[in-house]
Motif scaffolding. Structure first.
Motif, PDB file in Angstrom:
ATOM      1  N   ILE A  26       0.831  -1.208   0.000  1.00  0.00           N
ATOM      2  CA  ILE A  26       0.000   0.000   0.000  1.00  0.00           C
ATOM      3  C   ILE A  26       0.866   1.259   0.000  1.00  0.00           C
ATOM      4  O   ILE A  26       0.613   2.192  -0.777  1.00  0.00           O
ATOM      5  CB  ILE A  26      -0.982  -0.010   1.199  1.00  0.00           C
ATOM      6  CG1 ILE A  26      -2.043  -1.090   0.989  1.00  0.00           C
ATOM      7  CG2 ILE A  26      -1.629   1.359   1.395  1.00  0.00           C
ATOM      8  CD1 ILE A  26      -2.912  -1.363   2.202  1.00  0.00           C
ATOM      9  N   LEU A  27       1.891   1.283   0.837  1.00  0.00           N
ATOM     10  CA  LEU A  27       2.803   2.440   0.846  1.00  0.00           C
ATOM     11  C   LEU A  27       3.473   2.604  -0.516  1.00  0.00           C
ATOM     12  O   LEU A  27       3.588   3.722  -1.032  1.00  0.00           O
ATOM     13  CB  LEU A  27       3.861   2.288   1.940  1.00  0.00           C
ATOM     14  CG  LEU A  27       3.393   2.505   3.364  1.00  0.00           C
ATOM     15  CD1 LEU A  27       4.497   2.100   4.347  1.00  0.00           C
ATOM     16  CD2 LEU A  27       2.985   3.941   3.596  1.00  0.00           C
ATOM     17  N   GLY A  28       3.943   1.501  -1.079  1.00  0.00           N
ATOM     18  CA  GLY A  28       4.574   1.551  -2.399  1.00  0.00           C
ATOM     19  C   GLY A  28       3.629   2.083  -3.461  1.00  0.00           C
ATOM     20  O   GLY A  28       4.012   2.900  -4.297  1.00  0.00           O
ATOM     21  N   ALA A  29       2.376   1.646  -3.405  1.00  0.00           N
ATOM     22  CA  ALA A  29       1.380   2.115  -4.369  1.00  0.00           C
ATOM     23  C   ALA A  29       1.108   3.607  -4.197  1.00  0.00           C
ATOM     24  O   ALA A  29       1.002   4.340  -5.182  1.00  0.00           O
ATOM     25  CB  ALA A  29       0.087   1.313  -4.220  1.00  0.00           C
ATOM     26  N   PHE A  30       1.024   4.069  -2.945  1.00  0.00           N
ATOM     27  CA  PHE A  30       0.821   5.504  -2.705  1.00  0.00           C
ATOM     28  C   PHE A  30       1.987   6.322  -3.254  1.00  0.00           C
ATOM     29  O   PHE A  30       1.781   7.352  -3.893  1.00  0.00           O
ATOM     30  CB  PHE A  30       0.653   5.805  -1.218  1.00  0.00           C
ATOM     31  CG  PHE A  30      -0.751   5.649  -0.709  1.00  0.00           C
ATOM     32  CD1 PHE A  30      -1.821   6.254  -1.352  1.00  0.00           C
ATOM     33  CD2 PHE A  30      -1.000   4.902   0.426  1.00  0.00           C
ATOM     34  CE1 PHE A  30      -3.115   6.118  -0.879  1.00  0.00           C
ATOM     35  CE2 PHE A  30      -2.292   4.753   0.911  1.00  0.00           C
ATOM     36  CZ  PHE A  30      -3.350   5.360   0.257  1.00  0.00           C
ATOM     37  N   ILE A  31       3.192   5.858  -3.008  1.00  0.00           N
ATOM     38  CA  ILE A  31       4.367   6.581  -3.515  1.00  0.00           C
ATOM     39  C   ILE A  31       4.326   6.645  -5.039  1.00  0.00           C
ATOM     40  O   ILE A  31       4.474   7.712  -5.639  1.00  0.00           O
ATOM     41  CB  ILE A  31       5.677   5.929  -3.023  1.00  0.00           C
ATOM     42  CG1 ILE A  31       5.828   6.103  -1.507  1.00  0.00           C
ATOM     43  CG2 ILE A  31       6.886   6.508  -3.762  1.00  0.00           C
ATOM     44  CD1 ILE A  31       6.935   5.255  -0.889  1.00  0.00           C
ATOM     45  N   LEU A  32       4.124   5.494  -5.669  1.00  0.00           N
ATOM     46  CA  LEU A  32       4.148   5.440  -7.136  1.00  0.00           C
ATOM     47  C   LEU A  32       2.946   6.120  -7.777  1.00  0.00           C
ATOM     48  O   LEU A  32       3.004   6.479  -8.955  1.00  0.00           O
ATOM     49  CB  LEU A  32       4.276   3.992  -7.603  1.00  0.00           C
ATOM     50  CG  LEU A  32       5.637   3.365  -7.300  1.00  0.00           C
ATOM     51  CD1 LEU A  32       5.628   1.876  -7.595  1.00  0.00           C
ATOM     52  CD2 LEU A  32       6.741   4.070  -8.060  1.00  0.00           C
ATOM     53  N   SER A  33       1.887   6.335  -7.022  1.00  0.00           N
ATOM     54  CA  SER A  33       0.734   7.042  -7.576  1.00  0.00           C
ATOM     55  C   SER A  33       1.092   8.480  -7.956  1.00  0.00           C
ATOM     56  O   SER A  33       0.456   9.070  -8.823  1.00  0.00           O
ATOM     57  CB  SER A  33      -0.446   7.025  -6.600  1.00  0.00           C
ATOM     58  OG  SER A  33      -0.192   7.842  -5.478  1.00  0.00           O
ATOM     59  N   GLY A  34       2.159   8.991  -7.339  1.00  0.00           N
ATOM     60  CA  GLY A  34       2.633  10.323  -7.699  1.00  0.00           C
ATOM     61  C   GLY A  34       3.209  10.380  -9.107  1.00  0.00           C
ATOM     62  O   GLY A  34       3.322  11.456  -9.701  1.00  0.00           O
ATOM     63  N   LEU A  35       3.561   9.222  -9.646  1.00  0.00           N
ATOM     64  CA  LEU A  35       4.090   9.150 -11.014  1.00  0.00           C
ATOM     65  C   LEU A  35       2.995   8.830 -12.027  1.00  0.00           C
ATOM     66  O   LEU A  35       3.233   8.916 -13.233  1.00  0.00           O
ATOM     67  CB  LEU A  35       5.195   8.096 -11.106  1.00  0.00           C
ATOM     68  CG  LEU A  35       6.452   8.367 -10.290  1.00  0.00           C
ATOM     69  CD1 LEU A  35       7.398   7.170 -10.377  1.00  0.00           C
ATOM     70  CD2 LEU A  35       7.144   9.630 -10.762  1.00  0.00           C
ATOM     71  N   GLY A  36       1.832   8.426 -11.542  1.00  0.00           N
ATOM     72  CA  GLY A  36       0.715   8.118 -12.436  1.00  0.00           C
ATOM     73  C   GLY A  36       0.111   6.763 -12.127  1.00  0.00           C
ATOM     74  O   GLY A  36       0.747   5.885 -11.535  1.00  0.00           O
ATOM     75  N   ILE A  37      -1.108   6.596 -12.558  1.00  0.00           N
ATOM     76  CA  ILE A  37      -1.873   5.380 -12.271  1.00  0.00           C
ATOM     77  C   ILE A  37      -1.239   4.143 -12.905  1.00  0.00           C
ATOM     78  O   ILE A  37      -1.285   3.053 -12.323  1.00  0.00           O
ATOM     79  CB  ILE A  37      -3.359   5.531 -12.706  1.00  0.00           C
ATOM     80  CG1 ILE A  37      -4.203   4.367 -12.201  1.00  0.00           C
ATOM     81  CG2 ILE A  37      -3.475   5.655 -14.207  1.00  0.00           C
ATOM     82  CD1 ILE A  37      -4.442   4.373 -10.729  1.00  0.00           C
ATOM     83  N   ILE A  38      -0.611   4.280 -14.058  1.00  0.00           N
ATOM     84  CA  ILE A  38      -0.006   3.121 -14.721  1.00  0.00           C
ATOM     85  C   ILE A  38       1.121   2.526 -13.873  1.00  0.00           C
ATOM     86  O   ILE A  38       1.254   1.314 -13.774  1.00  0.00           O
ATOM     87  CB  ILE A  38       0.457   3.454 -16.165  1.00  0.00           C
ATOM     88  CG1 ILE A  38       0.821   2.173 -16.922  1.00  0.00           C
ATOM     89  CG2 ILE A  38       1.636   4.388 -16.165  1.00  0.00           C
ATOM     90  CD1 ILE A  38      -0.368   1.352 -17.318  1.00  0.00           C
ATOM     91  N   PHE A  39       1.919   3.387 -13.224  1.00  0.00           N
ATOM     92  CA  PHE A  39       2.992   2.897 -12.359  1.00  0.00           C
ATOM     93  C   PHE A  39       2.426   2.180 -11.135  1.00  0.00           C
ATOM     94  O   PHE A  39       2.969   1.172 -10.687  1.00  0.00           O
ATOM     95  CB  PHE A  39       3.910   4.046 -11.932  1.00  0.00           C
ATOM     96  CG  PHE A  39       4.778   4.549 -13.040  1.00  0.00           C
ATOM     97  CD1 PHE A  39       5.920   3.860 -13.419  1.00  0.00           C
ATOM     98  CD2 PHE A  39       4.446   5.701 -13.720  1.00  0.00           C
ATOM     99  CE1 PHE A  39       6.725   4.312 -14.449  1.00  0.00           C
ATOM    100  CE2 PHE A  39       5.242   6.165 -14.758  1.00  0.00           C
ATOM    101  CZ  PHE A  39       6.386   5.469 -15.132  1.00  0.00           C
TER     102      PHE A  39
END
Length: 167
Positions: A26-39
């Protein structure tokens, strides 16, 4: 069986050991959401692949069909045929072999660093620190909690040997 090993781990331990990786995902997904939904989607699919990879390795474990510390022995038995228990202790796990597992941390860490460099944000920094603590100290804590009661460790476990060689 050696006294002190669990044949089936208690439910509280299974819950705790599963909250740990789910929190990291979940933390990883939150961080990567800053780069866009595809990431975010690619990262979560990668995490799912890592879980399936782990479940496939459970087919040779002593805990196949039983409640291991992570609950994966029972889940593996629902999805895959029983393997050969002798293969579990013969498997040689190296740092190279566990590299994909480290990518669960490294992908969000790299993404977070990119986000921090491009536009500093305290929330992103706190998420990076949190995922680092959970991944490093959290993994060590979970391993110390679970391995000491593990029957498979007594029978032979390359992962235990790999992670214990520096202790």
């Amino acid at each position: 069986m050696k006294k002190g090993c669990y044949e089936n781990y208690p439910l509280w331990m299974v819950i705790l050991t599963n909250i740990h990786p789910i929190s990291i995902y979940i933390l990883g997904a939150f961080i990567l959401s800053g780069l866009g939904i595809i990431f975010t989607i690619l990262y979560l699919l990668f995490c799912l692949c890592m879980e399936i990879r782990l479940l496939k390795s459970c087919v040779n474990c002593h805990y196949y069909g039983k409640t291991c510390a992570f609950g994966k022995g029972r889940l593996s038995a629902l999805l895959f045929k029983r393997g050969d228990p002798d293969l579990f202790y013969q498997e040689d796990i190296t740092w190279y072999a566990v590299l994909p597992d480290f990518l669960v941390l490294l992908f969000p860490l790299a993404g977070g660093i990119i986000l921090i460099i491009s536009s500093f944000n305290w929330i992103t920094l706190l998420l990076i620190i949190s995922i680092l603590i959970l991944s490093l100290a959290g993994n060590a804590f979970i391993r110390s909690l679970t391995c000491k009661y593990c029957r498979q460790r007594e029978l032979g476990c390359s992962a235990f040997e790999l992670f214990s060689e520096n202790e």
